[in-house]
Design an enzyme around this catalytic site. Structure first.
Site, PDB file in Angstrom:
ATOM      1  N   SER A  64      63.224  15.125  -9.044  1.00  0.00           N
ATOM      2  CA  SER A  64      62.239  15.180  -8.046  1.00  0.00           C
ATOM      3  C   SER A  64      60.784  15.281  -8.468  1.00  0.00           C
ATOM      4  CB  SER A  64      62.644  16.414  -7.157  1.00  0.00           C
ATOM      5  OG  SER A  64      61.980  16.570  -5.930  1.00  0.00           O
ATOM      6  N   ASP A  73      68.554   9.232   0.377  1.00  0.00           N
ATOM      7  CA  ASP A  73      67.219  10.050   0.079  1.00  0.00           C
ATOM      8  C   ASP A  73      65.971   9.571   0.810  1.00  0.00           C
ATOM      9  OD1 ASP A  73      65.143  11.605  -1.178  1.00  0.00           O
ATOM     10  OD2 ASP A  73      65.830  11.246  -3.489  1.00  0.00           O
ATOM     11  N   HIS A  80      68.950  13.909  -1.704  1.00  0.00           N
ATOM     12  CA  HIS A  80      68.093  14.279  -2.783  1.00  0.00           C
ATOM     13  C   HIS A  80      68.537  15.523  -3.173  1.00  0.00           C
ATOM     14  CE1 HIS A  80      63.920  14.445  -4.264  1.00  0.00           C
ATOM     15  NE2 HIS A  80      64.218  15.509  -4.036  1.00  0.00           N
TER      16      HIS A  80
END
Length: 306
Positions: free
Chosen positions: A153, A251, A281
């Site tokens: 991320s 995501d 995600h």
């Protein structure tokens, strides 16, 4: 495919987000309560907390040694958390799995976070840590070959930015970059990527939450137009290290990661894009206990061994 049923079941039982402005201290405290006790964590030969002396100051680093050996390849890991969450503890299990599956010594970086630390403090810590690793290779028993960087991320954002900084500085020792569902474009206009609309709701991370969650970082001075903030905006991607970019089908950030991979390939970089079906995600942090998604560590091992 649809969202993996075991992920969907977990998401169904999550409490709604709190009303009002986000409180970073409170959210961090809640996140830390989910960390398992030490005796329940994946055992490794050695886990040690050290301090890296860098140009930006002292940076906490947790060193994971998978087994006793004379020398090791190194992997420097940057945790995710929208630049204000995450810690050495919340991502301890990710670092342990990376060490066990790859056989590399993993160095997890406790970089400074927004909003307390303004941009580019965290990024400087991340870059300083990989330079420190190379400079202290003898102490770390580095084998002088693999020096990889990895992150999930926002940690993936730092990976891409650090790779670019190193290239521009003529520091050519980074051999691989691994980006797990990275955030590479902090301009969150929903019309920029189809995945921002297609995966806007119902998959954990929601498109409407991107701006408020990243606001602490952006309000600290991080300009989305800056290629060190939004690495996809870098004009010339040639000469960067070989890349593995892992994306998740559901995501909102999926398309920017995959576009970045295609741009790396077009620039002559050895880049692999790997999309995980049924995932959202954060699956490396939250759902790698599901066998289909634990495979991401094996794929990372295979990429590093190419």
């Amino acid at each position: 495919m649809t969202l993996h049923p075991r992920i969907a079941e977990v998401l169904r039982h999550l409490p709604p987000p709190p009303d009002g402005p986000l409180d970073p201290v409170a959210i961090r405290a809640t996140e830390e309560t989910q960390v398992p006790p030490l005796e329940e964590r994946l055992p490794l030969a050695h886990v040690e907390d050290v301090t890296a002396q860098t140009p930006s100051g002292e940076v906490p680093v947790r060193v994971y040694t998978p087994l006793d050996a004379d020398e090791y390849g190194l992997l420097v890991y940057y945790h995710g958390g929208a630049f204000f969450l995450g810690s050495l503890e919340t991502h301890d299990h990710v670092a342990r799995s990376l060490a066990k599956e790859t056989g590399l010594k993993v160095l997890s970086v406790g970089y400074r976070r927004a909003p307390e630390a303004a941009f580019p403090a965290g990024l400087q810590d991340c870059y300083g840590a990989v330079r420190w690793a190379q400079e202290n290779g003898e102490t770390l028993k580095w084998d002088g070959t693999t020096l990889a960087i990895a992150g999930d991320s926002s940690g993936g954002t730092f990976v891409a930015a650090v790779a670019a900084m190193a290239h521009d500085d003529g520091f050519d020792r980074i051999t691989h970059q691994i980006l797990f569902y990275p955030s590479l474009d902090l301009d969150f206009d929903v019309d920029r990527y189809a995945s921002l609309r297609d995966n806007a709701e119902g998959y954990g991370l929601e498109t409407a939450g991107l701006k408020p969650f990243n606001a602490f970082y952006l309000d600290s001075g991080a300009d989305p137009a800056d290629a060190l903030v939004s690495p996809i905006k870098r004009d010339d991607l040639s000469g960067l290290p070989a890349a593995l970019i892992v994306t998740a089908e559901h995501d909102p950030l999926r398309d920017e990661g995959e576009l970045y991979g295609e741009r790396l390939k077009a620039a002559g970089v050895d880049a692999t894009v790997s999309r995980y079906a049924g995932a959202g995600h954060g699956f490396v942090q939250h759902f790698s206990w599901i066998p289909e998604y634990h495979r991401v560590f094996e794929e990372t091992r295979d990429f590093l061994g190419r």
